[in-house]
Design a protein around this motif. Structure first.
Motif, short mmCIF file in Angstrom:
data_model
loop_
_atom_site.label_atom_id
_atom_site.label_comp_id
_atom_site.label_asym_id
_atom_site.label_seq_id
_atom_site.Cartn_x
_atom_site.Cartn_y
_atom_site.Cartn_z
N TYR A 132 1.18 31.68 61.18
CA TYR A 132 2.56 31.31 61.49
C TYR A 132 3.12 30.59 60.27
CZ TYR A 132 1.67 32.34 66.42
OH TYR A 132 1.38 32.97 67.60
N ASP A 191 6.16 28.78 60.17
CA ASP A 191 7.20 27.79 60.49
C ASP A 191 7.12 26.59 59.54
OD1 ASP A 191 5.99 29.21 62.88
OD2 ASP A 191 7.85 28.51 63.80
N CYS A 192 5.91 26.25 59.16
CA CYS A 192 5.65 25.08 58.32
C CYS A 192 6.22 25.21 56.91
CB CYS A 192 4.15 24.82 58.24
SG CYS A 192 3.18 26.27 57.73
N GLU A 210 8.90 26.62 55.66
CA GLU A 210 10.35 26.43 55.47
C GLU A 210 10.76 24.96 55.47
OE1 GLU A 210 12.94 30.23 56.33
OE2 GLU A 210 12.58 29.07 58.12
N VAL A 211 9.99 24.11 56.13
CA VAL A 211 10.37 22.70 56.19
C VAL A 211 9.75 21.88 55.07
CG1 VAL A 211 10.76 22.75 58.69
CG2 VAL A 211 8.51 22.09 57.80
N CYS A 212 8.83 22.45 54.32
CA CYS A 212 8.14 21.72 53.26
C CYS A 212 9.10 21.45 52.10
CB CYS A 212 6.92 22.51 52.76
SG CYS A 212 6.03 21.68 51.44
N VAL A 222 6.19 16.63 57.71
CA VAL A 222 7.13 17.47 58.46
C VAL A 222 6.52 18.80 58.88
CG1 VAL A 222 9.21 16.39 57.52
CG2 VAL A 222 8.26 18.42 56.41
N CYS A 223 5.49 19.25 58.18
CA CYS A 223 4.87 20.54 58.51
C CYS A 223 4.02 20.48 59.77
CB CYS A 223 4.00 21.02 57.35
SG CYS A 223 2.64 19.90 56.91
N GLU A 255 5.53 21.40 63.11
CA GLU A 255 6.13 22.74 63.11
C GLU A 255 5.11 23.83 63.44
OE1 GLU A 255 9.39 23.49 62.83
OE2 GLU A 255 9.64 21.32 62.85
N CYS A 256 3.83 23.55 63.25
CA CYS A 256 2.80 24.56 63.51
C CYS A 256 2.62 24.75 65.01
CB CYS A 256 1.48 24.18 62.85
SG CYS A 256 0.20 25.42 63.11
#
Length: 112
Positions: free
Chosen positions: A14, A16-17, A19-21, A45-46, A49-50
């Motif tokens: 996945y 998702d992590c 993009e926020v890094c 922040v990651c 998100e996972c």
């Protein structure tokens, strides 16, 4: 302190992590992601998100083995900064045990 990706990510991947890094410290293998511990700024922040909880702080007792693995492969694999679809088998693989021993691939992913 840093964060690490564990074997839970293997054959799920996945993203998702990534993009926020804020520092783009994720690297893509063929079937998992890793974090470069020298680049990670410990913002955390990651981790939330996972969706399968594959990211741990390096202070977690279960993270020790993964620090070296994340370091090694982040130096070999391409950076990834944009989300991609999870692997097709992600749902069925997310709870499989012994993923590193049985399913890990050293091959690089595509990156961005």
């Amino acid at each position: 302190m840093t964060f690490v990706v564990t074997d839970i990510c293997i054959k799920c991947k996945y993203t998702d992590c990534v993009e926020v890094c804020p520092v783009d410290c994720f690297y893509e293998g063929e079937n998992m992601l890793v974090i470069n511990p020298d680049e990670c700024i410990d913002c955390g922040v990651c981790e939330p998100e996972c969706p399968i909880e594959a990211i741990l702080p390096d202070t977690d007792d279960n993270a020790e083995k993964w620090i070296d693995i994340n370091q090694k492969y982040s130096e070999m694999w391409p950076v990834i900064t944009q989300a991609k679809p999870a692997m097709a088998e992600a749902e069925e693989m997310k709870a499989v045990q012994n993923k590193f021993e049985e399913h890990f691939s050293e091959e690089p992913g595509e990156g961005d």
